[in-house]
Design an enzyme around this catalytic site. Sequence first.
Site, PDB file in Angstrom:
ATOM      1  N   GLY A 249       0.827  -1.202   0.000  1.00 30.94           N
ATOM      2  CA  GLY A 249       0.000   0.000   0.000  1.00 30.94           C
ATOM      3  C   GLY A 249       0.857   1.247   0.000  1.00 30.94           C
ATOM      4  O   GLY A 249       2.050   1.212  -0.297  1.00 30.94           O
ATOM      5  N   SER A 250       0.258   2.346   0.378  1.00 36.16           N
ATOM      6  CA  SER A 250       0.975   3.618   0.423  1.00 36.16           C
ATOM      7  C   SER A 250       1.926   3.648   1.608  1.00 36.16           C
ATOM      8  O   SER A 250       1.807   2.866   2.558  1.00 36.16           O
ATOM      9  CB  SER A 250      -0.013   4.778   0.530  1.00 36.16           C
ATOM     10  N   VAL A 253      -0.009   4.258   4.849  1.00 35.16           N
ATOM     11  CA  VAL A 253      -0.623   3.033   5.359  1.00 35.16           C
ATOM     12  C   VAL A 253       0.442   2.142   5.995  1.00 35.16           C
ATOM     13  O   VAL A 253       0.250   1.573   7.070  1.00 35.16           O
ATOM     14  CB  VAL A 253      -1.361   2.283   4.233  1.00 35.16           C
ATOM     15  N   GLY A 254       1.588   2.038   5.339  1.00 30.76           N
ATOM     16  CA  GLY A 254       2.664   1.206   5.856  1.00 30.76           C
ATOM     17  C   GLY A 254       3.180   1.661   7.202  1.00 30.76           C
ATOM     18  O   GLY A 254       3.520   0.837   8.063  1.00 30.76           O
ATOM     19  N   GLU A 271       5.550  -3.388   1.485  1.00 28.68           N
ATOM     20  CA  GLU A 271       5.807  -2.984   0.098  1.00 28.68           C
ATOM     21  C   GLU A 271       5.019  -1.707  -0.147  1.00 28.68           C
ATOM     22  O   GLU A 271       3.809  -1.745  -0.380  1.00 28.68           O
ATOM     23  CB  GLU A 271       5.368  -4.081  -0.875  1.00 28.68           C
ATOM     24  N   CYS A 305       3.357   0.718  -8.263  1.00 30.82           N
ATOM     25  CA  CYS A 305       4.382   1.237  -7.351  1.00 30.82           C
ATOM     26  C   CYS A 305       5.710   1.368  -8.088  1.00 30.82           C
ATOM     27  O   CYS A 305       6.585   2.130  -7.663  1.00 30.82           O
ATOM     28  CB  CYS A 305       4.514   0.347  -6.128  1.00 30.82           C
TER      29      CYS A 305
END
Length: 518
Positions: A249-250, A253-254, A271, A305
């Site tokens: 995710g972004s 979010v990470g 990731e 990504c």
Amino acid sequence: MKQLCPTCDIKPALERLGIRDINYGASTGAAWIETKGTLLESYSPCDNRLIASVKQGSWDDYETIMDKAQEAFKYWRMVPAPKRGEIVRQMGLEFRRHKEDLGRLVSYEMGKIYQEGLGEVQEMIDIADFSLGISRQLYGYTMHSERSRHRMYDQYHPLGVVGVITAFNFPVAVWAWNAMLALVAGNVILWKPSSKVPLCAVAIHNIIADVLKRNEVPEGVTNLIIGSSKHIGDDFLADKRIPLISCTGSTAVGRRVGRIVGERLGRTLLELGGNNAIVISEKADLDMALRATLFGAVGTAGQRCTSTRRLIIHESIYDTFKDKLVNAYKQIKIGCPLDPEVLVGPLIDKTAVEGFKYALQQIDKEGGKIIYGGQILEGEGYEAGTYVMPVLAEAENHFAIVQEETFAPILYLMKYKTLEEAIALHNGVPQGLSSAIFSTDMRETERFLSHEGSDCGIANVNIGTSGAEIGGAFGGEKDTGGGRESGSDAWKVYMRRQTNTINYSDELPFAQGIKFVL
């Protein structure tokens, strides 16, 4: 520009994939749980038509799954790894059988063109094949002990329940990257997919159900929960019964995932965002560089990504290459991704379009210049409001908007004089996922790959930033999160290492020569 797409008939593929008008949102592998949660409707970004709906899972459904998963792990971990690999192989065969239909669903629900949808399913097939081989190669090492008649070695054991959180842009492949390896490693899976593409997850569990039944795999080995973060969010991350959370995710979010899982000393595989650049040397093959740039920048409508977001071009060829790019962008066909003539489909939703528009405003505000594109497409075929014209913009690397990852087809162009300057520009962003250089000079390319070169997890020579093969470990550094999925020895992430020492003598010597006498 008029959309070229014929009428999309997705219904036959949905029927073959077992997608009904209303689907359950929780599965324990071979069985569906009769969820009763809020209806989640999935609309295609292509034409804003309702595809189908999902009854979301509740926390009670989650607990039911966890009970079965924990019990199933006791069984699955003791199945010999090659036999686990055989079941994964059979899953790969089912992915092959359903490749066209699943690729079509990926394209229609997510918005990437059909060729990319097929490519994503092929990644699932490839990682299943790869994981089959890995099932016979879960190697440890033997070491010489400093003590006489002692043997030392290390080995790897499965972790338990592996939580997999996936993003909308790769609705099936990223699950497979994690699940196939985690399964052969002896773990069981709990998948929480993006709520923007729930039907792809339902289809996957329909596809693998027959494999699980044929092999008498108990419920709880491969699990799915589709639910809002309101009901299945932070509590999922904080669950101590899940030793590893893999999240794609972004970066924002990470950070949240890493903090919550880290507080309980759990493991994460993150990731996250990319801000990928290609360096175009004056010694580059410009035709190759052009093709790579085009696919990297506009493929998946810039929603990878690994999408190419920055182009660092030597000043001596800057104008020449810029002109080539503008000419190429003028030839891009934009429209429904199921149309074989189309190269660029829609953004995932109108929120993404707003992000695109904001980035364009910031480029202008910070002193950049849009040299091509930027329009929100309207008219026949574009009623969904999700189609945009890909952008070429001249900008400075230090601009705040350039330092961010905008999930849209925006490519920033900038000049360099020396390779040192190019590498500094390349590395001068918070993210560190994918990178590339185009040059026929071995000294330049080797320097780009050296310790003083690219600081990314992926560094390529004479290929673009996008389209990684599953044979290599995938992931990045810095704000990209440091995780590694897919190939190489990424399987180790899904296992715990154990060091063993065996004394086969009739004495008890201590390490480091310590004398301890009673």
